[in-house]
Scaffold this active site. Structure first.
Site, PDB file in Angstrom:
ATOM      1  N   GLU A  60       0.768  -0.841   0.248  1.00 13.00           N
ATOM      2  CA  GLU A  60       0.044   0.255   0.142  1.00 13.00           C
ATOM      3  C   GLU A  60       0.985   1.474  -0.028  1.00 13.00           C
ATOM      4  O   GLU A  60       0.338   2.648  -0.864  1.00 13.00           O
ATOM      5  CB  GLU A  60      -0.952   0.212   1.001  1.00 13.00           C
ATOM      6  CG  GLU A  60      -1.880   0.403   1.586  1.00 13.00           C
ATOM      7  CD  GLU A  60      -2.766   0.732   2.602  1.00 13.00           C
ATOM      8  OE1 GLU A  60      -2.839   0.013   2.883  1.00 13.00           O
ATOM      9  OE2 GLU A  60      -3.025   2.138   3.173  1.00 13.00           O
ATOM     10  N   ASP A  61       1.943   1.446   0.519  1.00 12.19           N
ATOM     11  CA  ASP A  61       2.397   2.393   1.187  1.00 12.19           C
ATOM     12  C   ASP A  61       3.802   2.208   0.282  1.00 12.19           C
ATOM     13  O   ASP A  61       4.701   3.832   0.257  1.00 12.19           O
ATOM     14  CB  ASP A  61       2.687   2.625   2.541  1.00 12.19           C
ATOM     15  CG  ASP A  61       1.774   2.607   3.140  1.00 12.19           C
ATOM     16  OD1 ASP A  61       0.774   3.441   2.405  1.00 12.19           O
ATOM     17  OD2 ASP A  61       1.602   2.576   3.954  1.00 12.19           O
TER      18      ASP A  61
END
Ligand code: MN
Length: 657
Positions: free
Chosen positions: A77-78
């Site tokens: 996600e990051d």
């Protein structure tokens, strides 16, 4: 060199001495590298977060796969890392778990609220496939809550609120008592800081004051248990702040009125000794009636098992006591997580799946209706399913079903099978007929009456409690809408279908009355208003006496407690029958009047079962007749003729005795 990695590996080794920890090392280095340029709002390197999550998972004694995925949970996600990268580097199973906990890509035009719900939905669906996804998500949330003070104020509220509404109830549903307790207490800390500080101070004070009392109780119990040869340990058990706060709110009590700040917990070595210990406690101190609960014989749906009782203790104040085995205590603390222990490499666990079936089924149902479920609807259903307490009911064969409190026979029918729900017509609880919207209670034995002609009604949406029933009823209404209006069905609002179901066919019944689609209901003509073919009628579902049929304007049926028990009934025109009706007349008291009236009735060849007249003392008289007719059309002329008799003031059918 990597001290944190060593510590984590040591922890895992302490409960999984044989485990291959290579994936943990790889994931540690991989995630550390991926997050190397990121910082948390606290100023700490970002990697401190996934590491903390992995440590929480290790503290739950979870398997290597889960902990590995915990280390990697924010990489997709990051960072630039993709699912494929994780799959290649670490393995497919771990990559799947990481993908399950990752947020879905932000789609433009989506509101934050909608995105949040979409993410949560995705996590729950992934959880239906592998329960470990939600364990990682909960560990993630717990660490974020522990470090919430670094976030801006409005974010704190938002996250704490969501935790209280979704994650703490989820932890509860998964039987993770310790996780739920800590999450809730952190929520209280950020949502109501003053309350939290105040409670903390007062509880510590109170515990100090009550220490003597608890110690005394403990000493007495230790001695008695040992004498009886029961192996058990006795603990004082401070309660969570949130549970005390909820008690104050729910019961409108002040802090000083909450007596059970500390309870006693007894951990025995085996099941038999749980009951043995209970016997000793009840012999020592007076139990408070209604407080004993046997969750060993009937566990909660989240697998919790224990005996609960409250007694008037040695200092003449009530003490709550929990008795359980060591294994039960582990389940009470860590729930699902306890089941995953020592099950390296096996995501599927049949026994666990069975125990979690209620929750898993719910998740899977959402998945099946994925396209048709509106996110707001989803959220609403989720809250209902997570928040409601549950009841235990029985099938006629004695099988236990778990339903949320407030569930109705329709929920029960759908819980058994979709088709049963779709065809359910009525229900019997412990042998008595009840209306479909009747609220079930724990211990009820429910038998569903079905008919091939019955089908879901939009009205059911007003009372069903489970998302399964709601989802299926909505689906049925939608499908029906498509059948009837193929052209513009998609845009048409569902409400258009939420009308009364169409009456398909009338059935024969003993009283010449039918209820749409029903074959097996007992119908009784109400004695208060004696309905007659030609009268407009209505049925009222009684408790235990079938359906009583009243005239539509009968004051009794209008006053009967529950308007939802009324059902439509019809006269069967083809069926001939005779009906006794009662008529009354108010007349002047003149000689021969009763005889004149009887002659009028007899002239119509009507059978008279009963006739009498009473003077009222003011020159008037009241006459009653019970006569037999077959239709309202026969009765009306009789009444009209009677009204023409000299001295008669008024004639009417008697509505109520
Ligand atoms: Mn995270």
């Amino acid at each position: 060199m990597e001290e944190n990695l060593n510590k984590l590996q040591e922890t895992i080794k302490s409960y999984l001495p044989e485990a291959d920890l290579d994936p943990v090392r790889k994931a540690y280095l991989f995630a550390k590298e991926a997050h190397k340029d990121q910082k948390r709002l606290s100023g700490q390197p970002y990697f401190s977060h996934p590491l903390a999550v992995a440590n929480i998972l290790a503290s739950l004694n979870l398997d290597v796969t889960t902990i590995t995925a915990g280390l990697l949970h924010d990489t997709i996600e990051d960072t630039e890392v993709t699912v494929l990268d994780v799959e290649e580097e670490i393995g497919r199973l771990v990559a799947g778990l990481v993908e399950g906990v990752s947020n879905v890509t932000h789609v433009a035009r989506q509101t934050r609220e909608r995105r949040r719900i979409e993410n949560l939905r995705k996590v729950l669906l992934a959880t239906a496939k592998d329960t470990r996804v939600i364990l990682i998500k909960l560990a993630d949330r717990l660490h974020n809550m522990r470090t919430l003070e670094h976030l801006p104020l409005n974010n704190r509220y938002r996250i704490a609120h969501e935790t209280l509404e979704v994650y703490a109830p989820l932890a509860h549903r998964l039987g993770m008592g310790k996780m739920k307790g800590e999450l809730e207490d952190l929520c209280l800390k950020y949502l109501h800081p003053e309350v939290y500080c105040d409670l903390k101070k007062k509880i510590n004070e109170a515990i100090r004051q009550r220490e003597v009392h608890i110690d005394l109780t403990k000493r007495i119990l230790d001695e008695k248990l040992e004498k009886a040869g029961i192996k058990a340990e006795v603990f004082g058990r401070p309660k969570h702040f949130m549970s005390i706060y909820k008690k104050m709110i729910d019961q409108g009590k002040s802090f000083d009125e909450i007596y059970d700040l500390v309870g006693i917990r007894i951990i025995t070595d085996d099941l038999k000794n749980c009951y043995g210990a209970l016997g000793i406690i009840h012999a020592l101190w007076t139990p408070i009636p209604g407080r004993f609960k046997d969750y060993i014989a009937v566990p909660k749906s989240n697998m919790y098992q224990a005996l609960h009782t409250t007694v008037i203790g040695p200092a003449s104040s009530p003490i709550e006591v929990q008795i359980k085995t060591g294994a039960m205590d582990q389940i009470a603390e860590d729930g699902v997580a306890a089941h995953f222990r020592y099950k390296e490499g096996s995501g599927a666990d049949k026994e666990l799946d069975e125990k979690l079936s209620y929750l898993k089924k719910t998740f899977l149902e959402w998945q099946q209706n994925l396209d048709s479920v509106d996110p707001a609807e989803f959220m609403e259903n989720l809250k209902i399913d997570l928040f409601t307490k549950e009841i235990f009911v029985f099938t006629p064969k004695g099988e236990i079903k778990v339903l949320p409190a407030g569930a109705t026979p329709v929920d029960f029918a759908y819980q058994i099978h979709t088709e049963i729900g779709d065809c359910c017509l009525g229900a019997k609880i412990n042998g008595r007929i009840v209306p479909l919207r009747h609220k079930l209670s724990s211990g009820d034995m429910i038998e569903i009456l079905t008919s091939s002609k019955a089908h879901p009604s939009g009205d059911w949406l007003n009372f069903v409690k489970t998302s399964k029933a709601k989802g299926r009823i909505r689906q049925y209404l939608r499908e029906k809408l498509l059948e009837t209006e193929p052209s513009q069905a998609k845009e048409a609002p569902i409400q258009r279908e939420e009308k009364k179901p169409q009456i398909k066919k009338r059935e024969i019944s003993s009283s010449g009355i039918s209820v749409s689609g029903v074959t097996n209901l007992v119908l009784n003509l109400a004695r208060c208003c004696n309905p007659l073919p030609g009268d407009e009628i209505i049925g009222y579902i009684t408790i235990g006496r079938g359906v009583s049929v009243h005239r539509l304007n009968c004051p009794n049926v209008l006053n009967l407690s529950d308007p939802q028990r009324r059902i439509e009934v019809f006269w069967q025109p083809e069926k001939e029958g005779t009906y006794e009706v009662e008529i009354s007349a108010l007349t002047h008291n003149r000689v021969g009047l009763l005889k004149d009236m009887l002659e009028v009735i007899s002239a119509t060849r009507t059978i008279i079962n009963e006739a009498d007249a009473k003077t009222t003392g003011d020159g008037l008289a009241k006459c009653h007749f019970r006569i037999v007719v077959n239709h309202l059309d026969r009765l009306k002329p009789i009444i009209a003729q009677l009204e023409k008799v000299e001295g008669v003031l008024e004639v009417h059918r008697t509505r109520s005795k």
